[in-house]
Design a protein around this motif. Structure first.
Motif, PDB file in Angstrom:
ATOM      1  N   LEU A 258     -41.948 151.813 101.109  1.00 55.91           N
ATOM      2  CA  LEU A 258     -41.244 150.575 101.476  1.00 55.91           C
ATOM      3  C   LEU A 258     -41.873 149.358 100.787  1.00 55.91           C
ATOM      4  CD1 LEU A 258     -40.642 151.352 105.257  1.00 55.91           C
ATOM      5  CD2 LEU A 258     -38.853 151.038 103.548  1.00 55.91           C
ATOM      6  N   SER A 259     -43.202 149.383 100.622  1.00 54.48           N
ATOM      7  CA  SER A 259     -43.890 148.285  99.914  1.00 54.48           C
ATOM      8  C   SER A 259     -43.456 148.255  98.455  1.00 54.48           C
ATOM      9  CB  SER A 259     -45.408 148.470  99.963  1.00 54.48           C
ATOM     10  OG  SER A 259     -45.853 148.497 101.282  1.00 54.48           O
ATOM     11  N   LYS A 260     -43.450 149.434  97.842  1.00 58.33           N
ATOM     12  CA  LYS A 260     -43.095 149.552  96.421  1.00 58.33           C
ATOM     13  C   LYS A 260     -41.660 149.072  96.180  1.00 58.33           C
ATOM     14  CE  LYS A 260     -42.593 153.105  92.886  1.00 58.33           C
ATOM     15  NZ  LYS A 260     -42.471 154.577  92.739  1.00 58.33           N
ATOM     16  N   GLN A 261     -40.770 149.408  97.121  1.00 57.46           N
ATOM     17  CA  GLN A 261     -39.358 149.019  96.975  1.00 57.46           C
ATOM     18  C   GLN A 261     -39.108 147.570  97.413  1.00 57.46           C
ATOM     19  OE1 GLN A 261     -37.255 150.865  95.452  1.00 57.46           O
ATOM     20  NE2 GLN A 261     -38.470 152.739  95.399  1.00 57.46           N
ATOM     21  N   LYS A 262     -40.170 146.917  97.916  1.00 57.67           N
ATOM     22  CA  LYS A 262     -40.066 145.522  98.402  1.00 57.67           C
ATOM     23  C   LYS A 262     -38.961 145.361  99.460  1.00 57.67           C
ATOM     24  CE  LYS A 262     -41.999 143.169  94.345  1.00 57.67           C
ATOM     25  NZ  LYS A 262     -42.573 144.354  93.674  1.00 57.67           N
ATOM     26  N   ILE A 263     -38.925 146.318 100.396  1.00 57.41           N
ATOM     27  CA  ILE A 263     -37.928 146.257 101.471  1.00 57.41           C
ATOM     28  C   ILE A 263     -38.572 145.610 102.691  1.00 57.41           C
ATOM     29  CG2 ILE A 263     -36.442 147.610 103.009  1.00 57.41           C
ATOM     30  CD1 ILE A 263     -36.212 149.683 100.731  1.00 57.41           C
TER      31      ILE A 263
END
Length: 247
Positions: free
Chosen positions: A156-161
């Motif tokens: 979720l961090s990587k996808q900036k969600i």
């Protein structure tokens, strides 16, 4: 507490929720207050919005199926009364499904005081205009996810969600618009007994079992796919026995 975890018997659920939430005492301390609010006209600004939302709440449930039926009328009365009880807050759309679930288990006056307790004691600040409390709890949920499922957290961090994108309806509606009905009731039994931490736990279980392994992440590489997966959760993880055991 154990009884609530095992599930409250359906015939006692309405009364149990009133005792657990403290709404029974609140009603007794404010005898006649609901009737007084019920007779007032209300602010047209809120009445229009409430009116438009009535038919969207559990449209297949016998109580709410007919326009202008007793279920929709009671829902209108409860939501209108809240806008008069807390004019500085007014009405928030997420209060409608909450009030509807309560009305399936108790009369309008009792449902009103139970709604008051949810808005003021269990989820304070969730329904105010700026949604600051829900944003804060979104950040808390995300930091807890780091401990519970580092894989889901990293993805979720990587996808900036941002948490607000997937947890707002979960938390503000106390999962009443997300989970199957039998699971909603079991979650609410525990929620009334133990408070908002149950909502956090359910959210963490759903995130962990949806995004918590490299296998699960194969089919949601991008932001769009991840959001779609969170919108269409697997029925298996929402199933009453599995979910309650995990929580």
């Amino acid at each position: 507490r154990l009884r609530c975890q095992k599930g409250v018997p359906p015939s006692l659920r309405g009364r149990a929720w009133q005792y657990l939430s403290g709404s029974k005492v609140k009603l007794e301390q404010n005898m006649g207050k609901f009737d007084e609010l019920d007779l007032l006209p209300g602010d047209p600004k809120w009445l229009d919005v409430i009116e438009r939302d009535l038919h969207r709440q559990f449209p297949f449930h016998e109580m709410f199926v007919s326009r202008g039926g007793h279920g929709q009328q009671d829902l209108f009365r409860v939501l209108k009364a809240y806008t008069l009880y807390r004019p500085e807050e007014g009405y928030c759309q997420a209060q409608a499904p909450i009030a509807a679930v309560l009305l399936m288990h108790m009369p309008a006056e009792q449902a009103f005081w139970c709604l008051v307790q949810i808005c003021e004691k269990y989820l304070p600040g969730y329904y105010s205009e700026k949604l600051e409390a829900i944003q804060l709890d979104g950040q808390i949920l995300f930091s807890l996810l780091h401990k519970v499922s580092p894989v889901a957290y990293k993805h979720l961090s990587k996808q900036k969600i941002d948490p607000i994108l997937y947890m707002t309806e979960w938390f503000m509606c106390a999962f009443s618009r997300t989970l199957p009905w039998s699971s909603v009731l079991r979650v609410w039994d525990m929620f009334f007994c133990e408070g908002v931490k149950i909502i956090f736990r359910v959210g963490l279980v759903l995130l962990k079992h949806t995004l918590g392994s490299s296998d699960k992440l194969k089919s949601c590489q991008g932001q769009y796919e991840t959001m779609e997966r969170l919108r269409a959760l697997s029925p298996k993880i929402m199933q009453e026995t599995f979910l309650v055991q995990e929580v």
